[in-house]
Design a protein around this motif. Structure first.
Motif, mmCIF file in Angstrom:
data_model
loop_
_atom_site.group_PDB
_atom_site.id
_atom_site.type_symbol
_atom_site.label_atom_id
_atom_site.label_comp_id
_atom_site.label_asym_id
_atom_site.label_seq_id
_atom_site.Cartn_x
_atom_site.Cartn_y
_atom_site.Cartn_z
ATOM 1 N N UNK A 97 27.451 54.180 -26.910
ATOM 2 C CA UNK A 97 26.158 54.855 -27.022
ATOM 3 C C UNK A 97 25.000 54.223 -26.278
ATOM 4 N N UNK A 98 25.237 53.206 -25.465
ATOM 5 C CA UNK A 98 24.129 52.482 -24.826
ATOM 6 C C UNK A 98 23.283 53.372 -23.915
ATOM 7 N N UNK A 99 23.935 54.207 -23.110
ATOM 8 C CA UNK A 99 23.194 55.064 -22.184
ATOM 9 C C UNK A 99 22.374 56.099 -22.946
ATOM 10 N N UNK A 100 22.981 56.717 -23.943
ATOM 11 C CA UNK A 100 22.292 57.737 -24.745
ATOM 12 C C UNK A 100 21.058 57.145 -25.420
ATOM 13 N N UNK A 101 21.202 55.972 -25.993
ATOM 14 C CA UNK A 101 20.090 55.321 -26.689
ATOM 15 C C UNK A 101 18.977 54.943 -25.708
ATOM 16 N N UNK A 102 19.363 54.409 -24.541
ATOM 17 C CA UNK A 102 18.363 54.052 -23.534
ATOM 18 C C UNK A 102 17.614 55.282 -23.046
ATOM 19 N N UNK A 103 18.319 56.394 -22.852
ATOM 20 C CA UNK A 103 17.678 57.632 -22.405
ATOM 21 C C UNK A 103 16.725 58.170 -23.474
ATOM 22 N N UNK A 104 17.137 58.082 -24.732
ATOM 23 C CA UNK A 104 16.277 58.546 -25.825
ATOM 24 C C UNK A 104 14.978 57.746 -25.877
ATOM 25 N N UNK A 105 15.061 56.466 -25.600
ATOM 26 C CA UNK A 105 13.858 55.626 -25.588
ATOM 27 C C UNK A 105 12.915 55.997 -24.443
ATOM 28 N N UNK A 106 13.468 56.666 -23.407
ATOM 29 C CA UNK A 106 12.649 57.127 -22.289
ATOM 30 C C UNK A 106 12.104 58.529 -22.526
ATOM 31 N N UNK A 107 12.377 59.095 -23.706
ATOM 32 C CA UNK A 107 11.828 60.397 -24.047
ATOM 33 C C UNK A 107 12.776 61.569 -23.911
ATOM 34 N N UNK A 108 14.033 61.325 -23.548
ATOM 35 C CA UNK A 108 15.001 62.403 -23.411
ATOM 36 C C UNK A 108 15.638 62.752 -24.755
ATOM 37 N N UNK A 109 15.994 64.017 -24.905
ATOM 38 C CA UNK A 109 16.903 64.410 -25.977
ATOM 39 C C UNK A 109 18.297 64.182 -25.423
#
Length: 210
Positions: free
Chosen positions: A89-101
């Motif tokens: 889940x590292x990529x998903x979590x990093x993207x979420x922190x950048x404002x992505x769903x």
């Protein structure tokens, strides 16, 4: 009579607090168990996957530099994001922190449960989702950003699948290995940390030229 009615409103609050505490403990225990299983899975996968999958796709955790390079390729981008084979889940979590769903698809249930725990721990549980699913059985047409940590054997087949499904404004970000026929719009990083970004509109316009 008024004095006797005072304590009653506190009862639901205590009940909700107890339920929240139980949920937190449940997620914490899931994370501990998931962490141990992720370590075991990382060791066992190279031996198990050839027998379980047509294309061997072992779990190899992304490096911090790879995540940084993926985030760089997402700057000024909009829309939803999917990680194809999301691992821990590292990529998903990093993207979420950048404002992505952000959404992750992963075939191994232990990694999915561990990813959900990590998202809760990192405070992005509300903007992330993780699903247990085979990537070949999922349509990615609704996503504007696709991240792939693949192996060479799967890239030609995945390239065809994404060509058929994605909209013209989508971007595909490949890590570790590039796609065989597409020309990247941007490349960043070196060695195993190299990341290739492909804009669907760019390679489709080249295909339409006489």
């Amino acid at each position: 009579m008024e004095g006797g009615e005072g304590p009653a409103p506190d009862l639901p609050a205590r009940s909700e607090a107890g339920g929240s505490q139980r949920t937190s403990w449940g997620l914490l225990l899931t994370g501990v168990a998931g962490g141990a299983l992720v370590a075991l899975y990382a060791v066992a996968t190279p031996f198990l996957t050839p027998a379980l999958r047509k294309v061997c796709l072992p779990f190899v955790p992304a490096t911090a530099k790879q995540i940084e390079n993926v985030v760089k390729m997402l700057r000024r981008r909009r829309g939803s994001l999917v990680d194809v084979g999301s691992g821990d889940g590292r990529v998903v979590i990093a993207a979420a922190k950048e404002g992505f769903t952000a959404v992750g698809y992963e075939l191994n249930p232990w990694l999915v449960w561990y990813s959900r725990y990590r998202a809760w721990r990192e405070g992005v549980r509300g903007s992330t989702s993780f699903y247990i699913s085979d990537l070949w059985k999922v349509s990615f047409s609704q996503y504007s950003n696709v991240v792939v940590f693949g192996v060479p054997q799967m890239m030609p087949q995945l390239e065809k699948k994404l060509e058929l499904e994605l909209q013209d404004d989508a971007r595909v970000i490949a890590c570790r290995f590039p796609f065989p026929h597409w020309t990247p719009a941007h490349v960043t990083g070196h060695g195993v940390d190299t990341v290739w970004a492909y804009d669907v509109s760019a390679f489709r316009s080249r295909e339409k030229r006489p």
